[in-house]
Design an enzyme around this catalytic site. Structure first.
Site, PDB file in Angstrom:
ATOM      1  N   ASP A   1      -7.289   4.729  12.851  1.00 38.77           N
ATOM      2  CA  ASP A   1      -6.533   5.079  11.551  1.00 38.77           C
ATOM      3  C   ASP A   1      -6.739   3.819  10.646  1.00 38.77           C
ATOM      4  O   ASP A   1      -6.590   2.678  11.139  1.00 38.77           O
ATOM      5  CB  ASP A   1      -5.128   5.359  11.548  1.00 38.77           C
ATOM      6  CG  ASP A   1      -4.476   5.949  10.419  1.00 38.77           C
ATOM      7  OD1 ASP A   1      -5.220   6.263   9.544  1.00 38.77           O
ATOM      8  OD2 ASP A   1      -3.292   6.142  10.568  1.00 38.77           O
TER       9      ASP A   1
ATOM     10  N   SER B   1      -3.586   9.823   5.250  1.00 40.81           N
ATOM     11  CA  SER B   1      -4.336  10.248   6.353  1.00 40.81           C
ATOM     12  C   SER B   1      -4.170  11.873   6.216  1.00 40.81           C
ATOM     13  O   SER B   1      -4.963  12.552   7.058  1.00 40.81           O
ATOM     14  CB  SER B   1      -3.172  10.181   7.393  1.00 40.81           C
ATOM     15  OG  SER B   1      -3.286   8.630   7.804  1.00 40.81           O
TER      16      SER B   1
ATOM     17  N   SER C   1      -2.718  12.942  10.370  1.00 41.02           N
ATOM     18  CA  SER C   1      -3.845  13.084  11.057  1.00 41.02           C
ATOM     19  C   SER C   1      -3.943  14.182  12.023  1.00 41.02           C
ATOM     20  O   SER C   1      -5.239  14.874  11.823  1.00 41.02           O
ATOM     21  CB  SER C   1      -4.162  11.555  11.573  1.00 41.02           C
ATOM     22  OG  SER C   1      -4.271  10.535  10.515  1.00 41.02           O
TER      23      SER C   1
ATOM     24  N   HIS D   1       1.878  14.629  12.970  1.00 40.60           N
ATOM     25  CA  HIS D   1       1.670  13.668  11.839  1.00 40.60           C
ATOM     26  C   HIS D   1       0.579  13.877  11.236  1.00 40.60           C
ATOM     27  O   HIS D   1      -0.253  14.941  11.460  1.00 40.60           O
ATOM     28  CB  HIS D   1       1.444  12.209  12.574  1.00 40.60           C
ATOM     29  CG  HIS D   1       1.738  11.013  11.737  1.00 40.60           C
ATOM     30  ND1 HIS D   1       0.859  10.494  10.968  1.00 40.60           N
ATOM     31  CD2 HIS D   1       2.890  10.207  11.370  1.00 40.60           C
ATOM     32  CE1 HIS D   1       1.432   9.327  10.222  1.00 40.60           C
ATOM     33  NE2 HIS D   1       2.518   9.539  10.627  1.00 40.60           N
TER      34      HIS D   1
END
Length: 237
Positions: free
Chosen positions: A64, A114, A179, A177
């Site tokens: 990330d 993201s 991502s 989340h």
């Protein structure tokens, strides 16, 4: 003529740090070192035979916030931790036969988050910031547009399942989340990880399926064979 004075303190500090690693003879001082190094790399690249067979596995590894400056810092840190100057160090994946760069931006934002970036590298389609698994026609919190299947995009995970492959998602954050959700969800707000968050934004969770529900009850989420997350929260009292 305009005289410009530039302090050399910082430059001297950088030189001093690197010179600590330089011995009496430093091959980097000679042009032949760099020319031979470049020719060696080019020869190795040209001699490599292309792999023409089908791939057995495909692994997408995401760090990330990974960027060119991040790579430069990682090289320097790794090399210096091993007693070398650092800049010349190669990370493991930099030794792969083929590498490339991707542009990470959203349809409506130069700086990607993201969610929209996950949509881009997993499906090849760019989306609005804060959304995942949908096209740019879906604005943040637009439940109706999110539910429109023509605005939903499939990820490489779905393509793999359609090809009869087993799929999995492993993450160091929550499995819902932004991502990891880009692999299986079609969502108009990356914060809609559960029905409470959907309700808090003024939407009906019975109509707008949250990310967790899509993971458990929808394709391709429910067909994922391996789903692992390691997420820890620390509360400082």
């Amino acid at each position: 003529m305009i005289d410009v004075y530039v302090s050399d303190t910082a430059h001297q500090t950088h030189r001093t740090r690197r010179l600590r690693h330089v011995k009496d003879y430093n091959p980097e001082d000679d042009s032949e070192f760099w020319i031979n190094k470049a020719q060696s790399v080019l020869s190795a690249k040209l001699a490599r035979k292309a792999i023409t067979g089908p791939a057995k596995n495909v692994i997408m590894f995401l760090g990330d916030g990974f960027s060119i400056p991040t790579l430069a810092a990682a090289r320097a840190y790794l090399g210096q931790s091993q007693g070398a100057p650092g800049e010349e160090t190669e990370l493991s994946f930099e030794e792969f036969p083929n590498t490339g760069l991707s542009k990470t931006y959203c349809v409506d934002s130069q700086v990607a988050d993201s969610a929209c970036s996950a949509t881009a590298y997993l499906s090849g389609v760019k989306a609005n910031i804060g959304t995942a698994g949908v096209t740019g026609r879906v604005k943040v919190d637009d439940c109706a547009a999110m539910r429109n299947t023509s605005n939903q995009v499939s990820s490489i995970l779905k393509w793999s399942q359609d090809a009869g492959k087993s799929t999995g998602v492993v993450t160091t954050t929550r499995i819902t989340h932004a991502s990891p959700s880009g692999t299986y969800a079609h969502i108009a707000n990356r914060d809609w990880e559960n029905d409470a968050e959907v309700r808090n934004s003024g939407q009906d969770p019975d109509i707008c399926d949250d990310i967790a529900e899509q993971l458990v009850n929808r394709i391709p989420g429910k067909n994922i064979k391996v789903s692992i997350c390691r997420y820890e929260e620390y509360i400082i009292l």
